[in-house]
Design a protein around this motif. Sequence first.
Motif, PDB file in Angstrom:
ATOM      1  N   LYS A   1      49.280  14.385  75.428  1.00  0.00           N
ATOM      2  CA  LYS A   1      48.251  15.360  75.789  1.00  0.00           C
ATOM      3  C   LYS A   1      46.857  14.718  75.951  1.00  0.00           C
ATOM      4  N   GLN A   2      46.858  13.461  76.330  1.00  0.00           N
ATOM      5  CA  GLN A   2      45.603  12.772  76.658  1.00  0.00           C
ATOM      6  C   GLN A   2      45.236  13.025  78.120  1.00  0.00           C
ATOM      7  N   ILE A   3      46.249  13.382  78.915  1.00  0.00           N
ATOM      8  CA  ILE A   3      46.065  13.798  80.310  1.00  0.00           C
ATOM      9  C   ILE A   3      46.783  15.125  80.472  1.00  0.00           C
ATOM     10  N   ASP A   4      46.154  16.072  81.164  1.00  0.00           N
ATOM     11  CA  ASP A   4      46.780  17.367  81.398  1.00  0.00           C
ATOM     12  C   ASP A   4      47.989  17.202  82.313  1.00  0.00           C
ATOM     13  N   SER A   5      49.017  17.976  82.063  1.00  0.00           N
ATOM     14  CA  SER A   5      50.251  17.860  82.848  1.00  0.00           C
ATOM     15  C   SER A   5      50.053  18.208  84.316  1.00  0.00           C
ATOM     16  N   SER A   6      48.940  18.872  84.638  1.00  0.00           N
ATOM     17  CA  SER A   6      48.668  19.212  86.043  1.00  0.00           C
ATOM     18  C   SER A   6      48.148  18.019  86.844  1.00  0.00           C
ATOM     19  N   VAL A   7      47.784  16.932  86.159  1.00  0.00           N
ATOM     20  CA  VAL A   7      47.258  15.745  86.836  1.00  0.00           C
ATOM     21  C   VAL A   7      48.422  14.980  87.476  1.00  0.00           C
ATOM     22  N   SER A   8      48.359  14.772  88.769  1.00  0.00           N
ATOM     23  CA  SER A   8      49.428  14.052  89.475  1.00  0.00           C
ATOM     24  C   SER A   8      49.340  12.555  89.213  1.00  0.00           C
ATOM     25  N   PHE A   9      50.438  11.864  89.489  1.00  0.00           N
ATOM     26  CA  PHE A   9      50.414  10.414  89.352  1.00  0.00           C
ATOM     27  C   PHE A   9      49.431   9.809  90.344  1.00  0.00           C
ATOM     28  N   GLU A  10      49.310  10.407  91.528  1.00  0.00           N
ATOM     29  CA  GLU A  10      48.370   9.892  92.532  1.00  0.00           C
ATOM     30  C   GLU A  10      46.929   9.957  92.011  1.00  0.00           C
ATOM     31  N   GLN A  11      46.600  11.043  91.313  1.00  0.00           N
ATOM     32  CA  GLN A  11      45.260  11.153  90.732  1.00  0.00           C
ATOM     33  C   GLN A  11      45.063  10.108  89.635  1.00  0.00           C
ATOM     34  N   TYR A  12      46.095   9.973  88.792  1.00  0.00           N
ATOM     35  CA  TYR A  12      46.038   8.953  87.736  1.00  0.00           C
ATOM     36  C   TYR A  12      45.855   7.567  88.347  1.00  0.00           C
ATOM     37  N   GLN A  13      46.600   7.271  89.406  1.00  0.00           N
ATOM     38  CA  GLN A  13      46.518   5.944  90.022  1.00  0.00           C
ATOM     39  C   GLN A  13      45.126   5.678  90.579  1.00  0.00           C
ATOM     40  N   ARG A  14      44.497   6.690  91.155  1.00  0.00           N
ATOM     41  CA  ARG A  14      43.120   6.514  91.635  1.00  0.00           C
ATOM     42  C   ARG A  14      42.190   6.202  90.459  1.00  0.00           C
TER      43      ARG A  14
END
Length: 340
Positions: free
Chosen positions: A251-264
């Motif tokens: 829960k350090q990143i919300d589950s709605s965050v896509s991998f593409e957003q994380y990668q950016r």
Amino acid sequence: MPLSDPRFLQLNAWLNQYFNGNVSPQLISGDASFRRYFRVMVNNLSYIVVDSPPNLIDISPFIQLADSYSKQGIAVPQVIASDKDQGLMLLSDLGDVQLLSVLNKATLQRYYSQALLLLKDIAKVTHTQAGELPQYDAEFVIRELSIFTEWLAVHHLELAPELVLTHTEAPFKVLVDNALAQPQVGMHRDYHSRNIMLQDEQLKVIDFQDAVIGPVTYDAVSLLRDCYIRWPDSEVETLMHQHYRQCIEAKQIDSSVSFEQYQRWFDLMGIQRHIKAAGIFARLNYRDGKPAYMADIPLTLEYIRDIAGRYSELQPLSQWIAEVIIPAVKAKGELNSEGL
């Protein structure tokens, strides 16, 4: 060590008093700061002694964070004795095996996977007994980016500050915004393969005294896009997926965050870190008399060129690094090697 070295004499006297006898500390290394490290053997037990001039580097953050990290279950050096006024510490010895020395294509997934798991607990450390850790805010990020401008671009390459500003002002704003947009967690801030020790097949963490609260991807990109060694993109992406899933589960990143957003987030955070590192390596040479780090600048610039080129708003930065900065660094290095 020369007997005329006043810090060494001070350190020796402190150790002799602590151990109630004559000991013989041996210098093992300095680091990218003003600290020095010694090893001492007493009754067949090995210890590390840290010499940190108190007017330059306060040992209190290290002591406080060692306690907080240890309570979180992170394996760190034990602070056995310390003298804040003299800037001296006696630590447990974690050995000489840096993670970097055992990494290869056969081992990197296993060891990096273990190192990423440690970040789950590092992220939880946001306080010490002294209070909340500093915030890695916009001012902090800008201050770090300016090290590149001041020490590499202007001081080392002798570029005009106004010219540098025209090429960096817009991309630096993108990088600052990226850092602030991410979830904020406890951040080691220098988490890479030279600051992770391997002892009895357990990973142990050192050099954590500059920990802050900052972007969730910072430590992961510091580890996976190491300033000292580069791995194939396919290997890095596999580990990025692991960290992404790990952050969502914790829960350090919300589950709605896509991998593409994380990668950016990850990619741009890495660019920011490599810009800072390139500047620090130049500063270590000119300000601190440590020229060996100059050899690490080309890899940091290659990362900036390659990763920035994947994002339209950073492509001008990638082009400037490729066409101006990298050739200038290479030419300067060739001149210096010829003694000109």
